[in-house]
Motif scaffolding. Structure first.
Motif, PDB file in Angstrom:
ATOM      1  N   THR A   1     -14.702  10.109   4.863  1.00  0.00           N
ATOM      2  CA  THR A   1     -13.752  11.082   4.319  1.00  0.00           C
ATOM      3  C   THR A   1     -12.330  10.544   4.267  1.00  0.00           C
ATOM      4  OG1 THR A   1     -13.326  12.035   6.509  1.00  0.00           O
ATOM      5  CG2 THR A   1     -15.119  12.997   5.211  1.00  0.00           C
ATOM      6  N   ARG A   2     -12.121   9.328   4.777  1.00  0.00           N
ATOM      7  CA  ARG A   2     -10.772   8.750   4.838  1.00  0.00           C
ATOM      8  C   ARG A   2      -9.840   9.667   5.614  1.00  0.00           C
ATOM      9  NH1 ARG A   2      -9.826   3.626   4.051  1.00  0.00           N
ATOM     10  NH2 ARG A   2      -7.700   4.163   3.460  1.00  0.00           N
ATOM     11  N   SER A   3     -10.327  10.190   6.725  1.00  0.00           N
ATOM     12  CA  SER A   3      -9.483  11.047   7.566  1.00  0.00           C
ATOM     13  C   SER A   3      -9.685  10.676   9.033  1.00  0.00           C
ATOM     14  CB  SER A   3      -9.805  12.526   7.344  1.00  0.00           C
ATOM     15  OG  SER A   3     -11.122  12.824   7.739  1.00  0.00           O
ATOM     16  N   ILE A   4      -8.617  10.827   9.799  1.00  0.00           N
ATOM     17  CA  ILE A   4      -8.643  10.561  11.236  1.00  0.00           C
ATOM     18  C   ILE A   4      -8.158  11.815  11.948  1.00  0.00           C
ATOM     19  CG2 ILE A   4      -7.543   9.248  13.106  1.00  0.00           C
ATOM     20  CD1 ILE A   4      -7.506   6.830  11.240  1.00  0.00           C
ATOM     21  N   GLY A   5      -8.890  12.217  12.965  1.00  0.00           N
ATOM     22  CA  GLY A   5      -8.527  13.397  13.735  1.00  0.00           C
ATOM     23  C   GLY A   5      -7.762  13.030  14.990  1.00  0.00           C
ATOM     24  N   VAL A   6      -6.843  13.889  15.400  1.00  0.00           N
ATOM     25  CA  VAL A   6      -6.052  13.663  16.607  1.00  0.00           C
ATOM     26  C   VAL A   6      -6.170  14.886  17.507  1.00  0.00           C
ATOM     27  CG1 VAL A   6      -3.771  13.201  17.569  1.00  0.00           C
ATOM     28  CG2 VAL A   6      -4.413  12.191  15.375  1.00  0.00           C
ATOM     29  N   VAL A   7      -6.526  14.663  18.757  1.00  0.00           N
ATOM     30  CA  VAL A   7      -6.533  15.710  19.778  1.00  0.00           C
ATOM     31  C   VAL A   7      -5.329  15.476  20.668  1.00  0.00           C
ATOM     32  CG1 VAL A   7      -7.777  16.738  21.715  1.00  0.00           C
ATOM     33  CG2 VAL A   7      -9.046  15.821  19.751  1.00  0.00           C
TER      34      VAL A   7
ATOM     35  N   ARG B   1       0.836  -1.204   0.000  1.00  0.00           N
ATOM     36  CA  ARG B   1       0.000   0.000   0.000  1.00  0.00           C
ATOM     37  C   ARG B   1       0.873   1.257   0.000  1.00  0.00           C
ATOM     38  NH1 ARG B   1      -5.276   0.439   1.252  1.00  0.00           N
ATOM     39  NH2 ARG B   1      -5.256  -1.668   2.144  1.00  0.00           N
ATOM     40  N   ARG B   2       1.923   1.247   0.817  1.00  0.00           N
ATOM     41  CA  ARG B   2       2.813   2.407   0.894  1.00  0.00           C
ATOM     42  C   ARG B   2       3.546   2.627  -0.422  1.00  0.00           C
ATOM     43  NH1 ARG B   2       4.597   1.380   5.448  1.00  0.00           N
ATOM     44  NH2 ARG B   2       6.285  -0.002   4.824  1.00  0.00           N
ATOM     45  N   ARG B   3       4.005   1.520  -1.064  1.00  0.00           N
ATOM     46  CA  ARG B   3       4.701   1.662  -2.346  1.00  0.00           C
ATOM     47  C   ARG B   3       3.797   2.258  -3.412  1.00  0.00           C
ATOM     48  NH1 ARG B   3       6.275  -4.296  -2.797  1.00  0.00           N
ATOM     49  NH2 ARG B   3       6.256  -3.838  -5.019  1.00  0.00           N
TER      50      ARG B   3
ATOM     51  N   VAL C   1       1.734   6.072  11.500  1.00  0.00           N
ATOM     52  CA  VAL C   1       0.819   4.965  11.275  1.00  0.00           C
ATOM     53  C   VAL C   1      -0.370   5.409  10.430  1.00  0.00           C
ATOM     54  CG1 VAL C   1      -0.714   3.296  12.369  1.00  0.00           C
ATOM     55  CG2 VAL C   1       1.512   3.774  13.375  1.00  0.00           C
ATOM     56  N   VAL C   2      -0.928   6.589  10.725  1.00  0.00           N
ATOM     57  CA  VAL C   2      -2.068   7.080   9.946  1.00  0.00           C
ATOM     58  C   VAL C   2      -1.671   7.239   8.488  1.00  0.00           C
ATOM     59  CG1 VAL C   2      -3.627   9.030   9.588  1.00  0.00           C
ATOM     60  CG2 VAL C   2      -3.218   8.180  11.898  1.00  0.00           C
ATOM     61  N   ARG C   3      -0.496   7.786   8.243  1.00  0.00           N
ATOM     62  CA  ARG C   3      -0.018   7.967   6.864  1.00  0.00           C
ATOM     63  C   ARG C   3       0.100   6.620   6.159  1.00  0.00           C
ATOM     64  NH1 ARG C   3       4.043  10.739   8.121  1.00  0.00           N
ATOM     65  NH2 ARG C   3       5.639   9.129   8.109  1.00  0.00           N
ATOM     66  N   ASP C   4       0.601   5.619   6.864  1.00  0.00           N
ATOM     67  CA  ASP C   4       0.771   4.301   6.251  1.00  0.00           C
ATOM     68  C   ASP C   4      -0.562   3.621   5.937  1.00  0.00           C
ATOM     69  OD1 ASP C   4       3.484   4.614   6.361  1.00  0.00           O
ATOM     70  OD2 ASP C   4       3.789   3.322   8.113  1.00  0.00           O
ATOM     71  N   THR C   5      -1.609   3.972   6.660  1.00  0.00           N
ATOM     72  CA  THR C   5      -2.914   3.357   6.391  1.00  0.00           C
ATOM     73  C   THR C   5      -3.618   3.987   5.207  1.00  0.00           C
ATOM     74  OG1 THR C   5      -4.088   4.844   7.903  1.00  0.00           O
ATOM     75  CG2 THR C   5      -3.251   2.791   8.832  1.00  0.00           C
TER      76      THR C   5
END
Length: 346
Positions: free
Chosen positions: A55-61, A29-31, A80-84
């Motif tokens: 939206t394929r997005s994850i929020g971080v507080v 997936r990363r490649r 990790v979020v970037r890799d997913t």
């Protein structure tokens, strides 16, 4: 297809990655995503969001701080979020603002995130918990929000602290003093609880706790205070910075580390291996916590109604270096002669 050729995979694999289908390894997936970025290819995320409802997005507080622990954990989450293949939305809170978490969560919900990671290490009284309708992962703290799915990760600080304390007891120290972090921090309270549990389980006396503020300067001040105690032979500090300041103060007071006093830190910051003496410490598994927690969060985002994946914590990693050793034979005589000689400076 250029993306498939550059990534060294089939066009079908590229399609599976772009459509977020399962059973594609993280490496593949990363490649594919890296190749797409090099070629300037962008998926139409807005259209996909309309079609899928996500939206394929994850929020971080997270607390806005440069302290090693929270900053390292945020870096692990970002990786990790970037890799997913998800986009990341980060909102920082400010210490002392009780409405900060609610405002941060509200901002992320307004952006339509599919899930939220709460990495908020300080206990801020916030009133009634905020209710959200997306899955939530809380790292190292009780959940400040309510949700149909609340996951936890990084909640083994008490076990790590017990391991640090028991290491000193196994070296023959009668008891272990504790240099704690500020009590408003969940991590400080967890480490204090682990230290106390280890001493209680072994039937050892509980010395008074000295509190610092995570800084080396506060560790130094605590060390000047602790150096006056005639029975001091071992200290567990709640982070490495305070441990380093503590060692400096003990050395200036004429006490040798570890011959007179053993010291254990917590975190395994990069400099811990290079101070004098190299610091024994408990390594925090930031990357492993982020990996395990985000895997579980993405699973519930992509499989609504499915049972969460089982929760597991990484193994304890005690890094033994030169700041710990056997208890001295006669600590009271040793300390009395040192302090009587005027080495402990005010």
């Amino acid at each position: 297809m250029d993306v498939a050729r550059l990534a060294g995979v089939s066009q079908k694999t590229v399609s599976r990655v772009f459509n977020d289908e399962p059973y594609v390894s993280a490496d593949v997936r990363r490649r594919v995503l890296d190749a797409a970025e090099q070629l300037g290819y962008r998926r139409n995320n807005a259209a996909r969001a309309l079609a899928s409802g996500r939206t394929r997005s994850i929020g971080v507080v997270t607390l806005g701080t440069a302290l090693y622990g929270p900053a390292s954990l945020l870096m692990g989450v970002e990786k990790v979020v970037r890799d997913t293949g998800y986009a990341l939305r980060v909102v920082n809170t400010v210490e002392g603002d009780p409405a900060g978490i609610a405002g941060a969560v509200g901002s992320l919900l307004d952006q339509g995130v599919d899930g939220i990671v709460v990495s908020e290490p300080i206990d801020e009284p916030a009133g009634v918990p905020l209710s959200v309708d997306v899955p939530v992962l809380v790292i190292g703290a009780p959940s400040p929000v309510t949700s149909p799915t609340v996951l936890s990760a990084g909640d083994s600080a008490d076990l790590l602290a017990r391991t640090a304390t028991e290491h000193l007891l196994e070296l023959g120290h009668v008891t272990v003093h504790h240099l704690a972090g500020p009590r408003r921090w969940f991590a400080a309270r967890d480490r204090l609880a682990g230290w106390r549990a280890a001493l209680t389980e072994h039937g050892r006396p509980l010395p008074p706790v000295v509190e610092g503020d995570w800084s080396a300067a506060s560790g130094y001040r605590a060390g000047r205070e602790l150096a006056r105690l005639p029975d001091l032979t071992a200290v567990f500090a709640a982070n490495d910075d305070m441990a380093i300041g503590l060692v400096r103060a003990l050395t200036e007071a004429g006490l040798r580390v570890p011959q007179d006093v053993s010291v254990v830190g917590f975190d395994d910051i990069p400099v811990a291996a290079y101070v004098t003496p190299p610091l024994t410490t408990v390594r925090q598994p930031f990357d492993a916590v982020a990996q395990e927690g985000l895997k579980r969060l993405v699973h519930v985002i992509e499989n609504p109604g499915a049972d969460p994946l089982p929760h597991s914590e990484p193994p304890v990693d005690l890094v033994v270096r030169d700041s710990t050793g056997p208890a001295p034979a006669s600590p009271r005589t040793r300390a009395a002669s040192v302090n009587g000689g005027g080495a402990a400076r005010d």
